[in-house]
Write a protein that holds these residues in place. Structure first.
Motif, PDB file in Angstrom:
ATOM      1  N   ARG A 104     -26.976 -25.254 -12.852  1.00 19.83           N
ATOM      2  CA  ARG A 104     -26.205 -24.024 -12.650  1.00 19.83           C
ATOM      3  C   ARG A 104     -26.420 -22.993 -13.774  1.00 19.83           C
ATOM      4  O   ARG A 104     -26.064 -21.840 -13.624  1.00 19.83           O
ATOM      5  CB  ARG A 104     -24.715 -24.351 -12.561  1.00 19.83           C
ATOM      6  CG  ARG A 104     -24.360 -25.197 -11.346  1.00 19.83           C
ATOM      7  CD  ARG A 104     -22.862 -25.493 -11.303  1.00 19.83           C
ATOM      8  NE  ARG A 104     -22.491 -26.227 -10.104  1.00 19.83           N
ATOM      9  CZ  ARG A 104     -22.542 -27.551  -9.988  1.00 19.83           C
ATOM     10  NH1 ARG A 104     -22.964 -28.286 -11.008  1.00 19.83           N
ATOM     11  NH2 ARG A 104     -22.178 -28.129  -8.862  1.00 19.83           N
ATOM     12  N   ASN A 105     -26.971 -23.389 -14.897  1.00 11.86           N
ATOM     13  CA  ASN A 105     -27.027 -22.461 -16.037  1.00 11.86           C
ATOM     14  C   ASN A 105     -28.453 -22.172 -16.502  1.00 11.86           C
ATOM     15  O   ASN A 105     -28.675 -21.829 -17.664  1.00 11.86           O
ATOM     16  CB  ASN A 105     -26.220 -23.023 -17.202  1.00 11.86           C
ATOM     17  CG  ASN A 105     -26.760 -24.364 -17.662  1.00 11.86           C
ATOM     18  OD1 ASN A 105     -27.709 -24.891 -17.091  1.00 11.86           O
ATOM     19  ND2 ASN A 105     -26.156 -24.914 -18.709  1.00 11.86           N
ATOM     20  N   ASN A 106     -29.436 -22.365 -15.604  1.00 13.83           N
ATOM     21  CA  ASN A 106     -30.844 -22.053 -15.885  1.00 13.83           C
ATOM     22  C   ASN A 106     -31.473 -22.956 -16.934  1.00 13.83           C
ATOM     23  O   ASN A 106     -32.560 -22.669 -17.432  1.00 13.83           O
ATOM     24  CB  ASN A 106     -31.036 -20.592 -16.295  1.00 13.83           C
ATOM     25  CG  ASN A 106     -30.777 -19.625 -15.152  1.00 13.83           C
ATOM     26  OD1 ASN A 106     -31.110 -19.928 -14.001  1.00 13.83           O
ATOM     27  ND2 ASN A 106     -30.185 -18.489 -15.459  1.00 13.83           N
ATOM     28  N   GLN A 107     -30.761 -24.037 -17.306  1.00 10.47           N
ATOM     29  CA  GLN A 107     -31.327 -24.959 -18.287  1.00 10.47           C
ATOM     30  C   GLN A 107     -31.517 -26.315 -17.620  1.00 10.47           C
ATOM     31  O   GLN A 107     -30.556 -26.951 -17.180  1.00 10.47           O
ATOM     32  CB  GLN A 107     -30.416 -25.090 -19.512  1.00 10.47           C
ATOM     33  CG  GLN A 107     -31.051 -25.872 -20.653  1.00 10.47           C
ATOM     34  CD  GLN A 107     -30.195 -25.859 -21.890  1.00 10.47           C
ATOM     35  OE1 GLN A 107     -28.977 -25.690 -21.813  1.00 10.47           O
ATOM     36  NE2 GLN A 107     -30.823 -26.031 -23.054  1.00 10.47           N
ATOM     37  N   LEU A 108     -32.799 -26.731 -17.552  1.00 11.06           N
ATOM     38  CA  LEU A 108     -33.165 -27.985 -16.893  1.00 11.06           C
ATOM     39  C   LEU A 108     -33.768 -28.925 -17.931  1.00 11.06           C
ATOM     40  O   LEU A 108     -34.555 -28.506 -18.791  1.00 11.06           O
ATOM     41  CB  LEU A 108     -34.185 -27.732 -15.779  1.00 11.06           C
ATOM     42  CG  LEU A 108     -34.670 -28.952 -15.000  1.00 11.06           C
ATOM     43  CD1 LEU A 108     -33.535 -29.524 -14.136  1.00 11.06           C
ATOM     44  CD2 LEU A 108     -35.860 -28.581 -14.117  1.00 11.06           C
ATOM     45  N   PHE A 109     -33.409 -30.218 -17.838  1.00 10.48           N
ATOM     46  CA  PHE A 109     -33.944 -31.222 -18.743  1.00 10.48           C
ATOM     47  C   PHE A 109     -34.794 -32.226 -17.957  1.00 10.48           C
ATOM     48  O   PHE A 109     -34.400 -32.652 -16.865  1.00 10.48           O
ATOM     49  CB  PHE A 109     -32.809 -31.950 -19.468  1.00 10.48           C
ATOM     50  CG  PHE A 109     -32.016 -31.067 -20.365  1.00 10.48           C
ATOM     51  CD1 PHE A 109     -32.430 -30.829 -21.675  1.00 10.48           C
ATOM     52  CD2 PHE A 109     -30.852 -30.451 -19.908  1.00 10.48           C
ATOM     53  CE1 PHE A 109     -31.687 -30.004 -22.512  1.00 10.48           C
ATOM     54  CE2 PHE A 109     -30.117 -29.633 -20.736  1.00 10.48           C
ATOM     55  CZ  PHE A 109     -30.541 -29.391 -22.027  1.00 10.48           C
ATOM     56  N   ALA A 128     -37.877 -32.723 -22.433  1.00  8.40           N
ATOM     57  CA  ALA A 128     -38.249 -31.312 -22.416  1.00  8.40           C
ATOM     58  C   ALA A 128     -37.070 -30.491 -21.948  1.00  8.40           C
ATOM     59  O   ALA A 128     -36.371 -30.864 -21.000  1.00  8.40           O
ATOM     60  CB  ALA A 128     -39.440 -31.085 -21.488  1.00  8.40           C
ATOM     61  N   ASP A 129     -36.820 -29.377 -22.647  1.00  9.72           N
ATOM     62  CA  ASP A 129     -35.756 -28.434 -22.310  1.00  9.72           C
ATOM     63  C   ASP A 129     -36.433 -27.206 -21.706  1.00  9.72           C
ATOM     64  O   ASP A 129     -37.206 -26.516 -22.369  1.00  9.72           O
ATOM     65  CB  ASP A 129     -34.986 -28.077 -23.580  1.00  9.72           C
ATOM     66  CG  ASP A 129     -33.812 -27.140 -23.307  1.00  9.72           C
ATOM     67  OD1 ASP A 129     -33.704 -26.644 -22.166  1.00  9.72           O
ATOM     68  OD2 ASP A 129     -33.037 -26.900 -24.243  1.00  9.72           O
ATOM     69  N   ILE A 130     -36.113 -26.912 -20.415  1.00  8.92           N
ATOM     70  CA  ILE A 130     -36.895 -25.915 -19.670  1.00  8.92           C
ATOM     71  C   ILE A 130     -35.982 -24.804 -19.189  1.00  8.92           C
ATOM     72  O   ILE A 130     -34.932 -25.059 -18.573  1.00  8.92           O
ATOM     73  CB  ILE A 130     -37.600 -26.570 -18.457  1.00  8.92           C
ATOM     74  CG1 ILE A 130     -38.466 -27.739 -18.942  1.00  8.92           C
ATOM     75  CG2 ILE A 130     -38.435 -25.560 -17.687  1.00  8.92           C
ATOM     76  CD1 ILE A 130     -38.851 -28.690 -17.854  1.00  8.92           C
ATOM     77  N   ASP A 131     -36.389 -23.572 -19.452  1.00 11.62           N
ATOM     78  CA  ASP A 131     -35.685 -22.400 -18.951  1.00 11.62           C
ATOM     79  C   ASP A 131     -36.188 -22.106 -17.530  1.00 11.62           C
ATOM     80  O   ASP A 131     -37.386 -21.884 -17.318  1.00 11.62           O
ATOM     81  CB  ASP A 131     -35.955 -21.207 -19.871  1.00 11.62           C
ATOM     82  CG  ASP A 131     -35.295 -19.925 -19.373  1.00 11.62           C
ATOM     83  OD1 ASP A 131     -34.478 -19.988 -18.431  1.00 11.62           O
ATOM     84  OD2 ASP A 131     -35.623 -18.848 -19.924  1.00 11.62           O
ATOM     85  N   ILE A 132     -35.293 -22.110 -16.538  1.00 13.00           N
ATOM     86  CA  ILE A 132     -35.692 -21.861 -15.150  1.00 13.00           C
ATOM     87  C   ILE A 132     -35.040 -20.591 -14.628  1.00 13.00           C
ATOM     88  O   ILE A 132     -34.782 -20.461 -13.418  1.00 13.00           O
ATOM     89  CB  ILE A 132     -35.357 -23.067 -14.240  1.00 13.00           C
ATOM     90  CG1 ILE A 132     -33.860 -23.345 -14.245  1.00 13.00           C
ATOM     91  CG2 ILE A 132     -36.150 -24.299 -14.639  1.00 13.00           C
ATOM     92  CD1 ILE A 132     -33.453 -24.347 -13.159  1.00 13.00           C
ATOM     93  N   SER A 133     -34.828 -19.625 -15.501  1.00 16.53           N
ATOM     94  CA  SER A 133     -34.205 -18.377 -15.058  1.00 16.53           C
ATOM     95  C   SER A 133     -35.084 -17.610 -14.072  1.00 16.53           C
ATOM     96  O   SER A 133     -34.575 -16.809 -13.283  1.00 16.53           O
ATOM     97  CB  SER A 133     -33.887 -17.493 -16.278  1.00 16.53           C
ATOM     98  OG  SER A 133     -35.067 -17.229 -17.023  1.00 16.53           O
ATOM     99  N   ASN A 134     -36.401 -17.855 -14.090  1.00 21.77           N
ATOM    100  CA  ASN A 134     -37.315 -17.175 -13.159  1.00 21.77           C
ATOM    101  C   ASN A 134     -37.428 -17.888 -11.819  1.00 21.77           C
ATOM    102  O   ASN A 134     -38.186 -17.451 -10.944  1.00 21.77           O
ATOM    103  CB  ASN A 134     -38.709 -17.053 -13.772  1.00 21.77           C
ATOM    104  CG  ASN A 134     -38.723 -16.108 -14.961  1.00 21.77           C
ATOM    105  OD1 ASN A 134     -37.961 -15.134 -14.982  1.00 21.77           O
ATOM    106  ND2 ASN A 134     -39.567 -16.404 -15.932  1.00 21.77           N
ATOM    107  N   ILE A 135     -36.703 -18.981 -11.662  1.00 23.94           N
ATOM    108  CA  ILE A 135     -36.752 -19.741 -10.414  1.00 23.94           C
ATOM    109  C   ILE A 135     -35.635 -19.247  -9.499  1.00 23.94           C
ATOM    110  O   ILE A 135     -34.478 -19.150  -9.937  1.00 23.94           O
ATOM    111  CB  ILE A 135     -36.599 -21.249 -10.684  1.00 23.94           C
ATOM    112  CG1 ILE A 135     -37.688 -21.729 -11.648  1.00 23.94           C
ATOM    113  CG2 ILE A 135     -36.657 -22.031  -9.380  1.00 23.94           C
ATOM    114  CD1 ILE A 135     -39.094 -21.548 -11.139  1.00 23.94           C
ATOM    115  N   PRO A 136     -35.921 -18.919  -8.247  1.00 26.09           N
ATOM    116  CA  PRO A 136     -34.866 -18.437  -7.342  1.00 26.09           C
ATOM    117  C   PRO A 136     -33.866 -19.539  -7.017  1.00 26.09           C
ATOM    118  O   PRO A 136     -34.174 -20.737  -7.108  1.00 26.09           O
ATOM    119  CB  PRO A 136     -35.630 -17.989  -6.093  1.00 26.09           C
ATOM    120  CG  PRO A 136     -36.896 -18.777  -6.124  1.00 26.09           C
ATOM    121  CD  PRO A 136     -37.240 -18.951  -7.567  1.00 26.09           C
ATOM    122  N   GLU A 137     -32.673 -19.116  -6.616  1.00 23.38           N
ATOM    123  CA  GLU A 137     -31.661 -20.086  -6.219  1.00 23.38           C
ATOM    124  C   GLU A 137     -32.033 -20.753  -4.904  1.00 23.38           C
ATOM    125  O   GLU A 137     -32.757 -20.214  -4.079  1.00 23.38           O
ATOM    126  CB  GLU A 137     -30.287 -19.387  -6.093  1.00 23.38           C
ATOM    127  CG  GLU A 137     -29.753 -18.888  -7.417  1.00 23.38           C
ATOM    128  CD  GLU A 137     -28.387 -18.248  -7.264  1.00 23.38           C
ATOM    129  OE1 GLU A 137     -27.913 -18.114  -6.107  1.00 23.38           O
ATOM    130  OE2 GLU A 137     -27.790 -17.879  -8.295  1.00 23.38           O
TER     131      GLU A 137
END
Length: 855
Positions: free
Chosen positions: A785-790, A825-834
C-alpha cells in the motif's frame, strides 16, 4: 525408369534398350521403339489437350533421334543428322498449329547426358558426359542451330528450352553459363524470333552465375515438385524476375495429387507465371490424364530381369513389348479426366460437376463421386504430398487406383453392382458427393455393398446437406473383399436434381463399392421422424435432421419440449428454431461453447412440431448427436509446436529434447503457425515456451483471432540464445485469455530459434518456483500500500537480483536491478500502476513468479 516401372533393373533408356536387345534381338527392339513412338503421342492427344484447355506442349527430346552419339560418328568431330527426330517434330508442330497450341522444344537428353541423375538425361557413366566432353557440347550447340534454322519462321514454335534439369557439380555454374551463351549465339545467328528458356542447375532451380541475362528474348524456368504451395514457395524466383526484368516459367511440375495441382497452378497464375505439367502418360499411374496398362507380359519380362521368373522366349518377349507399345496409344489407356479437370476447370470455379450420369432409381458407384475441389466434391484427410518441404512422404489416394484425389480407391471383383473399384481406408468425417437425378418423389430403399473384417464402421447419407438416413453400422463380412448387402429402408427422396453425400462417421474401417436405390412407396407411408443430429458450425448449436419438410412456425414454441445433455449433464437451451436454409432441419442453440470431445444427446417429448403436410413429429429420447467439431486444444494445455492447424514458412526436424518428437525451426521474419484453442472462462495463464537457439535472439508475438476474424495481440516474447539448436530452455510470460474459441497465431517478428512446445499453465502460487523447486523467496507485504516492496532470498548467496514487473496481459512495465542487503532488497514501486501485477524475480539461473496486488 520409374515411368516404365523398371527403375531397379533398367533405369535409363540405353539400359532398357540393351536388355531388350539381349532378350529379343536388335531388329525386334527397334521395331518396338518405333511402335512406341508412333503410338505414344498422336494427333488425337493434341486434339484432346486443346479441348481440355491447354495452350502449349513441352516436347522432351532425346538427341539420339536427331543425331548420332559422338562414339558412333563415322568422322570424329562431324555430325550425322537423322531425319527421324525432325520429321516427328514436324508432324507434332502441324497438329499443334491446327489446334492453336504452342510447341516448346525441350532438350531432355543432351549428347552425353547433362545430369548425374542418369534416368532423366540417359547419362551413361561409362562414357563422357556433356560436361566431360567438348565434342558432346559442340554437338549440342550444333543440334540447337539445326533446330533453330528449321523452325525459325514457325509461329507456333513457342520456345527453345536449352537443357532440362542439369544436375552436375559445376562450380559457380561457369561452364553451364558458357554453354548456354554459346547455344544462344548459335540460335541467334539464324533465329531472332523465338524465346530461349534457361533452366538453373540442380534440377532447374539453381541460378547461381546465370544472371544477369545475356539475351533480350529469354526467360528463366524453374521446376516445382512436392513442396508447399504458398507465396514463399515462389517468392525466391519472383525476386529474380523483379531484379532482372525477365519473364518466368514453371517448366515442369506434377507427380502429386489433384489438390497439389490445383494449389500450385493457382499460386503460379496469381503471380503471372506460366506453367507446364509432367507427365501426360506413363505406365500404371493416377497422376496424368492417361495411364498405360501394365500388362502381364511386360510384368513377366521385368520379373525375369529381377531373377523372379523364367526367361521368356523371343516371341513371348516380342509379343509382350509390342502389346505394351500399342497400349501407349491413348485409345488403349485408362483415361483420368479428374487430372486435367483439376488443372484447368477447377482453377476457375468451385462448381462440382458429375463424374458420370447418376439416375435414381439406379446405382451409384462410390468411386464415381463428382469432379471438383477438396471440400467441394469430397473431403479426405490425406490429400497431398509435401515431402520436399516436410521431409516426409504422404500418400493421398492410398489405393493408387482410378483417380488422383485424396479419396482412397482400390480395385475389386465384386460381381454385384461394381464398376471394378471401391472406396476404402476411410476416416471419420470424410465424405464424397454425387450429383443425381431422381425421377419421382417417394420412399426408397438403398442396397449398399460393403466389406470389412470387423464390425462397427459407421456411415450415413445426406441429400443437399440434410441427412436422409440414420447413422448406419457395418457388420463384419469376414474379409475386405467379401462384399455383402447393407439394406436401408424408408429414405425420402424428392424428384429433381440433388447432391447425395456419403458421410463416414467413424474411424473403424470398411470398404464400400456401390449403392442401388429402388423406389418402394410414397412419402405419406412413413411417420414423421428425427433421423440424425450433428453439431453446428458456430460451436454453440446442434442441428436435428428430420425425414420430412417442417412447418417452420410449429417449431417456435417447442423449446420446453427439448432437453440437451452434454457429457451427462443437462445444458441450458437458449433457443429452438427451424433452419433458415434447410427444409428438414431444427437448430437448437445452447448457452456456452461445445467442444469436439463432448458427448451430446437430445430428447423431445412434445406434440406441436408438424411437417408441412400436417404429420406430428414423433417423440424421441437420447438421440446421439454426431460431434463434427474441429478438434481444439482445451486450455490449460501443453501444445506441441508441430501440431499446428496451419503453418507458413517453418520447417520440422527431429527433436532431442525430453520426449523426442519434432520441433519447428528454420524460422524467418513473417513465418507463422496457427493453433485452434478453446478457453472455458477468462483466466490468467503462465505461457511457457521450450526454445533453443545457437546464436542471436528472436522475437515472437502471439495473437488471438476470434470467430469474427478479429485479431488481438496476446503477448510478445523474446527468445534467448541457449548455446545450441538442441540445447533447450524454458522461458515464460503471463497472459490473460478470454473465454471462447480462437485461432492462436504465433508470429515470428525476427530471428532464428527452434520451438519444441508451448504451454498455457495456471500461474504458480505465491512463492513457487516456475521450475517446481522450493523458491526460498519471500515477497511482502502483499497487498502493498505504500510503494515499498521487500524481496527476501532465504539461504542464498546471491548479491544481485533482477525484478521484472508485468501487467496481467503480459505487457512489460518495468525492470529493476537490485543489490541485496542481508539477503533482502527494498524496492520503490511508485512507478507501478495500481491493481494486479506479475512480479518475476531472477536470481542466478532461476526465476520466480508472483502475483502482487498494489493498492
Amino acid at each position: 525408369g520409374y515411368m516404365m516401372q523398371s527403375s531397379d533393373v533398367a533405369d535409363t533408356q540405353h539400359e532398357f534398350k540393351d536388355r531388350l536387345i539381349e532378350l529379343m534381338g536388335e531388329d525386334k527392339t527397334d521395331e518396338f521403339f518405333d511402335a512406341w513412338l508412333a503410338n505414344h503421342v498422336t494427333r488425337a492427344d493434341v486434339d484432346s489437350l486443346a479441348a481440355w484447355g491447354f495452350n502449349s506442349i513441352r516436347l522432351p527430346m532425346h538427341y539420339n533421334l536427331f543425331t548420332l552419339p559422338i562414339e558412333e560418328e563415322p568422322v570424329s568431330g562431324q555430325n550425322t543428322w537423322l531425319n527421324k527426330g525432325f520429321d516427328m517434330v514436324d508432324s507434332l508442330l502441324y497438329w499443334c498449329e491446327s489446334n492453336n497450341i504452342y510447341l516448346i522444344l525441350d532438350l531432355h537428353a543432351a549428347p552425353g547426358g547433362q545430369g548425374a541423375n542418369a534416368a532423366i538425361s540417359d547419362y551413361d557413366p561409362s562414357k563422357p558426359s556433356l560436361w566431360e566432353s567438348p565434342q558432346n557440347r559442340d554437338k549440342t550447340v550444333a543440334l540447337w542451330a539445326m533446330l533453330a534454322n528449321r523452325y525459325k519462321d514457325e509461329p507456333w514454335i513457342g520456345c527453345y528450352d536449352l537443357l532440362n534439369e542439369v544436375n552436375w557439380d559445376l562450380p559457380g555454374n561457369t561452364m553451364l553459363r558458357s554453354l548456354y551463351v554459346e547455344i544462344t549465339n548459335a540460335i541467334r545467328a539464324v533465329d531472332n524470333n523465338h524465346i530461349i528458356i534457361i533452366e538453373g542447375n540442380w534440377f532447374a532451380n539453381d541460378f547461381t552465375g546465370l544472371t544477369p541475362p545475356w539475351d533480350d528474348n529469354m526467360l528463366y524456368s524453374f521446376h516445382k515438385y512436392w513442396n508447399y504451395n504458398d507465396q514463399e514457395s515462389v517468392d525466391w524466383i519472383i525476386s529474380l524476375r523483379d531484379q532482372h526484368n525477365v519473364p518466368l516459367w514453371m517448366g515442369e511440375g506434377g507427380e502429386n495429387s489433384n489438390v497439389w495441382f490445383h494449389d500450385a497452378i493457382s499460386i503460379l497464375e496469381e503471380n503471372d507465371i506460366g506453367w507446364s505439367w509432367w507427365p501426360m502418360k506413363r505406365i500404371e499411374t493416377i497422376v496424368g490424364p492417361y495411364s498405360i496398362p501394365f500388362t502381364s507380359g511386360y510384368k513377366n519380362i521385368l520379373n525375369y530381369w529381377r531373377n523372379q521368373a523364367p526367361k521368356p522366349t523371343v516371341d513371348e518377349a516380342y509379343d509382350a513389348m509390342m502389346e505394351l507399345a500399342l497400349n501407349t496409344n491413348s485409345a488403349n489407356c485408362h483415361y483420368r479426366k479428374d487430372v486435367h479437370d483439376a488443372q484447368i476447370r477447377q482453377i476457375q470455379t468451385d462448381e462440382i460437376i458429375p463424374f458420370r450420369e447418376n439416375n435414381i432409381p439406379g446405382i451409384l458407384y462410390m468411386p464415381d463421386y463428382d469432379l471438383g475441389k477438396l471440400n467441394h466434391a469430397y473431403y479426405d484427410i490425406d490429400n497431398v504430398n509435401y515431402s520436399q518441404s516436410t521431409g516426409f512422404f504422404e500418400a493421398w489416394n492410398s489405393g493408387w487406383e482410378y483417380r488422383n484425389d485424396g479419396v482412397d480407391i482400390e480395385p475389386n471383383n465384386d460381381p454385384v453392382n461394381s464398376n471394378g473399384f471401391h472406396i476404402g481406408f476411410i476416416a471419420k468425417d470424410e465424405w464424397t458427393n454425387y450429383t443425381v437425378s431422381v425421377s419421382e418423389t417417394g420412399l426408397y430403399s438403398a442396397r449398399v455393398r460393403v466389406a470389412s473384417t470387423e464390425s462397427g464402421g459407421k456411415f450415413h447419407l445426406a441429400v443437399d446437406g440434410e441427412d436422409v438416413t440414420e447413422t448406419q453400422t457395418v457388420s463384419s463380412t469376414g474379409s475386405w473383399t467379401g462384399f455383402q448387402d447393407k439394406i436401408i429402408t424408408d429414405i425420402v427422396l424428392e424428384e429433381g436434381e440433388h447432391i447425395i453425400t456419403l458421410w463416414f462417421d467413424d474411424n473403424k474401417a470398411f470398404n464400400i463399392s456401390s449403392i442401388e436405390f429402388t423406389k418402394t412407396g410414397e412419402v405419406e407411408d412413413v411417420l414423421f421422424l428425427a433421423l440424425n443430429g450433428n453439431t453446428g458450425d458456430d460451436e454453440k448449436s446442434v442441428e436435428i435432421a428430420l425425414n420430412k419438410n417442417i412447418q417452420p412456425e410449429s417449431v417456435n414454441q417447442s423449446i420446453e419440449n427439448f432437453s440437451l445433455m452434454v457429457g451427462g449433464e443437462e445444458r441450458t437451451i437458449s433457443s429452438v428454431s427451424a433452419h433458415p436454409n434447410k427444409d428438414r432441419t431444427i437448430i437448437i442453440e445452447t448457452e456456452g461453447f461445445l467442444v469436439y470431445t463432448d458427448q451430446i444427446k437430445v430428447s423431445y417429448d412434445g406434440t406441436i412440431i408438424t411437417s408441412d403436410s400436417g404429420n406430428i413429429l414423433e417423440t424421441f429420447s437420447d438421440l446421439t448427436i454426431r460431434n463434427i467439431l474441429t478438434p481444439r486444444f482445451i486450455l490449460p494445455k501443453k501444445i506441441q509446436a508441430e501440431d499446428y492447424y496451419f503453418m507458413s514458412g517453418f520447417g520440422l526436424e527431429d527433436c532431442s529434447d525430453i520426449g523426442g518428437g519434432k520441433n519447428i525451426g528454420y524460422t524467418n521474419s513473417g513465418d507463422y503457425a496457427e493453433y485452434l484453442i478453446y478457453n472455458n472462462e477468462e483466466k490468467q495463464y503462465q505461457l511457457n515456451l521450450r526454445v533453443a537457439a545457437l546464436y542471436g535472439s528472436a522475437s515472437i508475438t502471439f495473437y488471438l483471432i476470434d470467430e469474427n476474424n478479429n485479431e488481438t495481440e496476446l503477448c510478445q516474447v523474446n527468445t534467448p540464445t541457449t548455446g545450441g539448436w538442441q540445447t533447450w530452455k524454458t522461458i515464460s510470460s503471463f497472459v490473460t485469455v478470454p473465454e471462447g474459441v480462437f485461432k492462436l497465431k504465433m508470429y515470428v517478428n525476427y530471428g532464428e530459434f527452434n520451438l519444441n512446445w508451448f504451454e498455457f499453465d495456471t500461474p504458480n502460487d505465491i512463492g513457487e518456483d516456475v521450475n517446481g523447486l522450493n523458491s526460498g523467496v519471500l515477497v511482502y507485504p502483499n497487498p502493498v500500500r505504500n510503494n515499498q516492496l521487500f524481496i527476501k532470498l532465504i539461504n542464498s548467496d546471491n548479491t544481485d537480483i533482477q525484478i521484472d514487473f508485468y501487467s496481467p496481459t503480459a505487457k512489460h512495465i518495468l525492470t529493476k536491478t537490485c543489490k541485496l542487503n542481508s539477503g533482502t532488497a527494498d524496492i520503490d514501486i511508485s512507478n507501478i500502476p495500481e491493481g494486479l501485477v506479475i512480479v518475476r524475480v531472477k536470481a542466478s539461473e532461476k526465476s520466480f513468479n508472483f502475483k502482487l496486488i498494489k493498492q
